[in-house]
Design a protein around this motif. Structure first.
Motif, short mmCIF file in Angstrom:
data_model
loop_
_atom_site.label_atom_id
_atom_site.label_comp_id
_atom_site.label_asym_id
_atom_site.label_seq_id
_atom_site.Cartn_x
_atom_site.Cartn_y
_atom_site.Cartn_z
N LEU A 281 0.54 -1.09 -0.02
CA LEU A 281 0.11 0.12 -0.10
C LEU A 281 1.01 1.33 0.15
CD1 LEU A 281 -2.50 -1.00 2.84
CD2 LEU A 281 -2.99 -1.01 0.44
N ILE A 282 0.35 2.28 -0.41
CA ILE A 282 0.89 3.51 -0.35
C ILE A 282 0.95 4.25 1.08
CG2 ILE A 282 1.21 5.88 -1.39
CD1 ILE A 282 -0.09 4.90 -3.88
N LYS A 283 1.99 4.26 1.80
CA LYS A 283 2.07 4.97 2.92
C LYS A 283 1.84 6.41 2.99
CE LYS A 283 4.78 4.94 7.33
NZ LYS A 283 5.72 4.59 7.88
N VAL A 284 2.62 6.99 1.98
CA VAL A 284 2.62 8.57 2.11
C VAL A 284 3.16 8.79 0.63
CG1 VAL A 284 4.69 8.91 2.75
CG2 VAL A 284 3.24 10.39 3.38
N GLU A 285 2.76 10.00 0.18
CA GLU A 285 3.20 10.65 -1.04
C GLU A 285 4.03 11.78 -0.43
OE1 GLU A 285 1.41 12.85 -5.09
OE2 GLU A 285 0.31 11.61 -3.74
N ILE A 286 5.26 11.94 -1.36
CA ILE A 286 6.33 13.04 -0.78
C ILE A 286 6.24 13.94 -1.78
CG2 ILE A 286 8.65 13.36 -0.24
CD1 ILE A 286 8.72 10.23 0.90
N ARG A 288 7.58 18.41 -2.58
CA ARG A 288 8.37 19.35 -1.73
C ARG A 288 7.39 20.24 -1.01
NH1 ARG A 288 12.57 21.94 -6.15
NH2 ARG A 288 10.91 21.48 -7.64
N LYS A 289 7.96 21.40 -0.45
CA LYS A 289 7.23 22.39 0.55
C LYS A 289 6.66 23.21 -0.63
CE LYS A 289 10.10 22.07 4.53
NZ LYS A 289 10.83 22.93 5.70
N GLY A 290 5.28 23.67 -0.13
CA GLY A 290 4.58 24.60 -0.90
C GLY A 290 3.75 23.73 -2.00
N GLY A 291 3.60 22.34 -1.83
CA GLY A 291 3.00 21.55 -2.63
C GLY A 291 3.69 21.47 -4.09
N ARG A 292 4.86 21.62 -4.26
CA ARG A 292 5.70 21.55 -5.53
C ARG A 292 6.06 20.10 -5.60
NH1 ARG A 292 10.68 25.19 -5.42
NH2 ARG A 292 10.76 24.47 -3.50
N THR A 293 6.07 19.70 -6.84
CA THR A 293 6.31 18.39 -6.97
C THR A 293 8.12 17.84 -6.83
OG1 THR A 293 6.58 18.75 -9.47
CG2 THR A 293 4.39 17.83 -8.55
N GLY A 336 -2.76 12.89 2.86
CA GLY A 336 -1.89 11.79 2.17
C GLY A 336 -0.50 11.92 1.83
N GLN A 337 -0.01 13.60 2.19
CA GLN A 337 1.13 14.24 1.39
C GLN A 337 1.86 14.42 2.76
OE1 GLN A 337 0.43 17.01 -1.54
NE2 GLN A 337 0.12 15.49 -3.06
N VAL A 338 3.47 14.47 2.42
CA VAL A 338 4.39 14.96 3.38
C VAL A 338 5.33 15.88 2.67
CG1 VAL A 338 6.31 14.37 4.83
CG2 VAL A 338 4.19 12.91 4.96
N GLU A 339 5.48 17.05 3.03
CA GLU A 339 6.27 18.11 2.39
C GLU A 339 7.98 17.84 2.75
OE1 GLU A 339 4.69 21.85 2.77
OE2 GLU A 339 3.00 21.43 1.35
N LEU A 340 8.49 17.75 1.82
CA LEU A 340 9.99 17.69 2.22
C LEU A 340 10.98 18.28 1.09
CD1 LEU A 340 12.20 16.37 4.07
CD2 LEU A 340 12.05 14.38 2.81
N ASP A 341 11.74 18.95 1.25
CA ASP A 341 12.63 19.70 0.36
C ASP A 341 13.85 18.77 0.30
OD1 ASP A 341 11.12 21.70 -0.60
OD2 ASP A 341 12.05 23.18 0.90
N PRO A 342 14.69 18.91 -1.10
CA PRO A 342 15.80 18.08 -0.99
C PRO A 342 16.97 18.70 -0.23
CG PRO A 342 15.39 19.08 -3.05
CD PRO A 342 14.01 19.56 -2.22
N MET A 343 18.04 17.92 0.07
CA MET A 343 19.28 18.52 0.66
C MET A 343 19.99 19.11 -0.33
SD MET A 343 20.27 15.60 3.49
CE MET A 343 20.85 14.21 2.24
N ASN A 344 20.21 18.64 -1.64
CA ASN A 344 20.95 19.22 -2.64
C ASN A 344 20.42 18.96 -3.97
OD1 ASN A 344 23.50 19.91 -1.08
ND2 ASN A 344 23.33 17.82 -0.55
#
Length: 1193
Positions: A281-286, A288-293, A336-344
């Motif tokens: 199952l899909i646990k979470v959809e990740i 970027r912050k602000g809803g950006r893909t 169902g979404q979590v916002e996370l920005d890349p490190m680099n």
């Protein structure tokens, strides 16, 4: 055609049958262990060229010289073998590319059907090549010896789509493509199948082993992801699969994913976000912050390397993410979404679309190599530090379909263009690219101009997708700076000589006339345009053809006339003579209406050929049976006996009544596409068709009868040549060497064929034996172009798979000598090129074509002329309108207005009153000027009876006026204005004073003169006596003959005219007063209706607030009738004009039918009908009609 030889293997392997999805085969065949040091012979395995049996064609007719292409759109088509070597698939070749020397080594496919997938062993000591063919094999090559080490057979039916080694390299997983999609696990060192089952029912893009969980696998593809486990059960080892369930997330194709150490799987999506899977199952959809893909578009590849999570996408970006944050991500809301920005992150650049990425073999290195589907291989430093190097493009290629290719006429140079909008120049003698450039539109066709057009053979004519044709001069820039001793590093450059736009659709063909005097361009817009060749190409004109142009070919010098063969991809062919180059004179269009076009429309004869072949086969079989019967009868007679009935009977004679029906005549619909063609003789040509009609070369000719329209023509070929093994593999392109003794053919399957021909064989009677080799991808690598070099030493091919190959017609030793001694010569720049200015380019895809621009000029001229005519007509109409207003509106004071009572049928109307005419005012003025002298004279005659009667008042007025004028000074008559009026009054006053003095003096004179004598009688008495004598007792009636009317009672024309003028003025004033009162009444009615309407609206608002049960019907209001507002009768709108036009056309139809009236009566009828319709709309039923007139007020 597959002629690869299979080596005998020392092991015995049972072929397992594929079960249904989710079912595995756990069989234990008897296995002979394969020795570790056992290898196969590559010379016996690889697919060789095929030649016709019993032919003298050598097998080594062509030698592979170089591969200039890269199938960059193929999934995972880049692997690293060692620190300096990359490998990838190009058609039927595995290319090993040395990054330092740029030298290439090749391994041919063994099955001859192409290569499906490749994968390197974790140790980099082996490379697996999964092929495409009927029951293809997986060949495991040892590196760097490149000896075939193992062959895995029976894993799929048609082709492999992906393969992967597990972490320790002991197992290999493979997935087949359509139609079986079989997942197979191999003990590849022993060539044994461990487990197998159907992976899915749609395309599978990728299969991988989990690096941390040895018993787990994952597959993904079209609309699915599936998680697999190898489980030990009581029946043995099983392969169990669990299909991922998307839940509320939209279904998506999954290109890339990565297995996490704890068993979770992180995958991409088509919209660019990451999906974390746990337990199917899909646990979470990740995101970027602000809803950006996470990426713009599909995420193509994941990599988890030393705790660092990397992703790449088609947006050309590489991003690194915090692994712990992703692994522990959990959603706390319903989104169902979590916002996370890349490190680099690293954005490679514009026009970059990353597909896959592999790490360098050097230990502890941050260097990665990335596959760019836009035609490049990148070297990336992903250390993400201050010392990080910029991305480096190691190699660049064409991306996707190669649309056009041609070779120079005096050098070993090749020009190509593709859908990636690039134009490249190659030196195929030195095997390197020497120039590349990119345009805003994709190139669609290309022709290298012959020496008769450009002396140094350095002119390219390139057609583009937007209909533009660019003339480009190729030159060696170093020659421009040879005097100074310095120059640019580039070996070649292009100079834009001229840009033309003859078409509104992609240019599909360009051809130069045999003498180099005319250039013809064909397009998908079904036109062929002609230009005169010179310093500047000038348009001659164009012709229309029945379909999109596929190919253009001018007749050779052996033909009497110069003609152009036009081939259309819808099965039509056309031929035109070379047009006259004289373009003098003004023309409104470039259409060459006088240029005759001969047409040919292909009609299928394949079913007839097959029917005739079946009839011939049956006839031959019957003749054979007759010969056998005759032989039996003869043998019996020689034995001295009578033949038996059995011997006299034909074999199969009893089955003649049950003979099968002949094949039916079939005409394909839609018609088969035309693939290629070429001239044979004047008016005759060969065609190769696709679809149902493939498998033959058809000899055709243009009919003498060209009266039928091209769309209705059905022309049959008069001869044909069958092509062996070409029913499902049609011939796509044809080229000849300079002597036309070698015919090179590009096939739909990616193969090339070579047919030796006899000299002058236009009928291709010697086209029998052939040489064939699989070159491009056999599924989607259809051969686009085949060309021979100018010296017939090289053959070059391009395909839809993006690959470009060069072959040598020389033996290998001679080829090496040629490479050492020669180098392709780039044309020197022409004199004055360094000072020449490049022509203006056409960058706007919406720019007008030559014909459209011509039509725009003509239309602009016609528009100006039309506007001028309109202006003149408007001026004339304005004059007529002004005259009409003077005749009608200026003379009409008021129209008839009828005011209708509100509660009765009573009505009152105004007078239709015309203004008093100018003649009336003239008469009134004359009456005023002539009345005053008459009255004065009458008073004088009444005051002085002694004066005789004045016979004519006008004479008196004229006399008085003359006296006055005679006494006025001449200067007074010249004065005007207020000063003249003052002087006139002073003069009159002085005149009156003088007249009074004169009168008084005259009265005194008369008094003294009337002094009677002593014997004189009293004058009063005399006068009374005379009066009595005349009147007393003698009263005459007016009817008496001797009645005399007194002077002051007499009537004349002037007095009667004055009476009529006064009477007319009084009537006019009375009517005006009446009209004013009626109009005031009408205005009061309008105001009353407006007030009632306002009250009705207020009443309606009150009704809306009441319950529905208490609402009452609204009262109806009176309306204004059309006769109450006649001023609206002549008002019109666009709808009125459209309705008038519709009625006029309807009447025109009636009039043509013989039932119409003349134009005057017809116009009156139309106006009357429009008036009736206006009355119905303005005063008719409905609330809308009720309020129409009131709203106007």
């Amino acid at each position: 055609m597959d002629t690869s030889e299979k080596a005998d293997k020392p092991s015995v392997q049972e072929v397992q049958t594929a079960g249904s999805e989710g079912e595995e085969q756990d069989e234990k065949p008897e296995v002979v262990e394969i020795p570790v040091d056992m290898y196969y012979d590559y010379e016996k395995l690889y697919s060789r060229p095929v030649t016709t049996a019993d032919s003298d064609i050598p097998e080594n007719l062509l030698h592979l010289s170089h591969s200039f292409g890269y199938d960059c759109e193929r999934r995972a088509n880049l692997q690293v073998l060692d620190e300096h070597t990359l490998t990838f698939v190009a058609g039927n070749l595995l290319v090993l590319l040395d990054m330092r020397t740029k030298q290439q080594r090749y391994l041919r496919s063994c099955g001859g059907g192409g290569i499906g997938a490749i994968m390197c062993h974790p140790s980099k000591g082996y490379v697996a090549v999964a092929e495409k063919a009927h029951e293809p094999d997986i060949i495991i090559y040892e590196y760097p010896s490149l000896r075939p080490y193992r062959i895995l057979r029976g894993g799929t039916e048609q082709a492999y789509s992906c393969v992967d080694f597990n972490r320790d390299g002991a197992l290999l997983a493979s997935v087949g493509s359509a139609t079986d999609y079989m997942l197979t696990l191999w003990n590849w060192r022993q060539e044994q199948v461990i487990l197998r089952c159907k992976a899915f029912s749609q395309d599978v893009y990728r299969v991988t082993f989990s690096t941390d969980n040895p018993g787990q696998l994952t597959t993904s593809g079209s609309g699915h992801i599936k998680f697999w486990k190898m489980a030990n059960t009581f029946t043995g080892l099983k392969l169990q699969g669990e299909l991922g369930r998307y839940g509320r997330t939209a279904l998506t194709d999954i290109e890339g994913y990565v297995e996490l150490p704890d068993g979770k799987v992180l995958s991409g999506s088509e919209w660019g976000n990451m999906l974390l899977w746990d337990g199917g199952l899909i646990k979470v959809e990740i995101c970027r912050k602000g809803g950006r893909t996470c990426h713009i578009g599909t995420i193509q590849h994941f990599s988890l390397d030393e705790g660092e999570l990397l992703t790449i996408g088609i947006d050309g970006a590489v991003r690194s993410w915090d692994f712990e944050s992703i692994d522990q991500a959990d959603c706390t809301d319903d989104s169902g979404q979590v916002e996370l920005d890349p490190m680099n992150e690293m954005v490679i650049g514009r026009n970059v679309s990353l597909v896959s990425m592999v790490k360098s073999t050097c230990p502890d290195t941050p260097i990665w190599f990335a596959q760019d589907s836009d035609g490049a291989i990148w070297k990336l430093d992903l250390s993400f530090s201050n010392m990080t190097h910029d991305p480096e493009c190691l190699f660049s290629f064409h991306a996707g379909l190669i649309t056009a290719m041609d070779v120079s006429g005096n050098s070993h140079l090749m020009a190509t263009t593709a859908m990636d909008r690039c134009l490249k120049i190659f030196d195929f003698l030195a095997n390197r690219e020497i120039f590349t450039t990119r345009y805003k539109q994709a190139g669609t066709t290309l022709t290298w101009a012959p020496c008769t057009v450009h002396r140094s053979n350095g002119l390219l004519a390139v057609g583009f997708k937007d209909g533009v044709v660019r003339l480009l001069e190729i030159f060696n820039p170093r020659s421009l700076y040879s005097v100074a001793g310095v120059g640019p590093n580039a070996e070649a450059e292009l100079f834009l000589r001229q840009a033309l736009k003859p078409h509104d659709a992609p240019v599909t063909a360009i051809a130069y006339e045999r003498n180099g005097e005319i250039m013809a361009t064909g397009s998908a817009d079904c036109t062929v345009f002609f230009f005169t060749v010179g310093e500047m190409y000038e348009p001659i004109g164009f012709v229309n053809v029945p379909g999109p142009v596929l190919r253009l070919e001018w007749s050779p010098h052996s033909h009497e006339k110069s003609t152009l063969l036009i081939l259309c991809n819808n099965g039509h062919a056309a031929e035109v003579d070379a047009p006259d180059q004289d373009t003098e004179g003004v023309r409104s269009t470039y259409l060459l209406q006088d240029l005759k076009v001969r047409h040919f429309c292909f009609r299928s004869i394949k079913s007839s050929i097959q029917r005739d072949a079946e009839v011939a086969r049956r006839q031959a079989l019957k003749q054979q049976r007759v010969k056998e019967r005759d032989a039996r009868v003869k043998a019996a007679q020689e034995q001295g006996r009578q033949p038996t009935e059995e011997e006299q009977r034909l074999e199969g004679e009893e089955d003649e009544g049950e003979e099968e029906e002949l094949p039916p005549i079939h005409i394909p619909s839609p018609p088969s596409p035309l693939l290629c063609g070429f001239y044979s003789q004047p008016g005759r040509f060969w065609l190769s068709m696709g679809g149902y009609d493939s498998g033959y070369l058809y000899h055709c000719e243009f009919s003498q009868d060209q009266s039928e329209s091209p769309e209705n023509r059905m022309d049959k070929p008069f001869a044909f040549i069958p092509l062996q093994d070409a029913d499902e593999d049609p011939l796509c392109t044809v080229a000849f060497n300079s002597s036309r003794q070698l015919m090179l053919c590009g096939m739909h399957s990616g193969r090339i064929r070579a047919y030796p021909l006899e000299s002058g064989d236009h009928h291709l009677a010697s086209m029998q034996a052939f040489w064939s080799l699989s070159v491009h991808d056999n599924q989607y690598g259809h051969v686009q172009q085949v060309r021979c070099s100018y010296d017939d030493q090289f053959v070059l091919t391009t395909g839809q798979d993006g690959n470009i190959f060069s072959f040598s017609l020389l033996p290998h030793e001679e080829l090496q000598k040629a490479l050492q001694s020669n180098k392709a010569k780039v044309p020197s720049p022409r004199i004055g090129l360094e000072t020449s200015k490049a022509a203006q380019d056409i960058d706007d895809p919406t720019a007008y074509s030559i014909e459209t621009a011509k039509q725009k000029v003509v239309m602009e001229r016609l528009r100006r002329e039309a506007e001028q005519r309109k202006t003149e007509r408007r001026k004339k109409l304005a004059e007529l309108q002004q005259s009409f207003e003077q005749l009608f509106w200026d003379s009409l004071v008021s129209e008839t207005v009828t005011v209708v009572a509100l509660r009765s049928e009573h009505r009152i109307s105004t007078y239709r009153l015309l203004a008093l005419s100018d003649h009336f005012y003239l008469l009134k003025q004359r009456t005023r000027t002539g009345r005053r002298p008459g009255m004065t004279e009458r008073r004088r005659s009444m005051a002085d009876p002694s004066k005789g009667p004045v016979t004519d008042p006008d004479e008196l007025g004229a006399a008085g006026s003359g006296v006055l004028q005679s006494r006025m000074k001449p200067s007074v008559s010249k004065l005007i204005g207020r000063q003249a009026e003052k002087l006139r009054k002073v003069a009159e006053k002085a005149e009156k004073a003088r007249a009074k003095i004169q009168k008084r003096k005259k009265e005194w004179d008369e008094l003294y003169a009337s002094k009677p004598s002593e014997d004189c009688e009293d004058p009063a008495d005399v006068l009374a006596i005379r009066s009595a004598t005349e009147n007393m007792g003698d009263f005459k009636l007016k009817t008496a003959k001797d009645f005399s009317v007194p002077e002051h009672l007499r009537m004349n024309a002037e007095k009667k005219r004055a009476q009529l003028v006064t009477l007319e003025e009084r009537i006019y004033n009375q009517k005006m007063e009446m009209n004013t009162r009626v109009m005031d009444l009408r205005d009061s009615k309008v105001a009353l209706l407006a007030s009632l309407r306002s009250l009705l609206h207020r009443l309606q608002e009150v009704q809306e607030r009441l319950p529905a049960s208490k609402r009452q019907p609204l009262p109806s209001l009176p309306t204004l009738l059309p006769e109450e507002t006649p001023e609206k009768k002549l008002r019109y709108t666009r709808d009125t004009l459209r309705r008038y036009d519709a009625l006029l056309k309807a009447r025109e139809v009636q009039r043509r039918g013989g039932g119409g009236a003349d134009e005057g009566e017809e116009g009156d009828h139309l106006l009357a009908e429009l008036g009736k319709e206006g009355q119905k709309r303005g005063g008719g039923g409905g609330e809308e009609g009720k309020w129409q007139n009131q709203a106007d007020w």
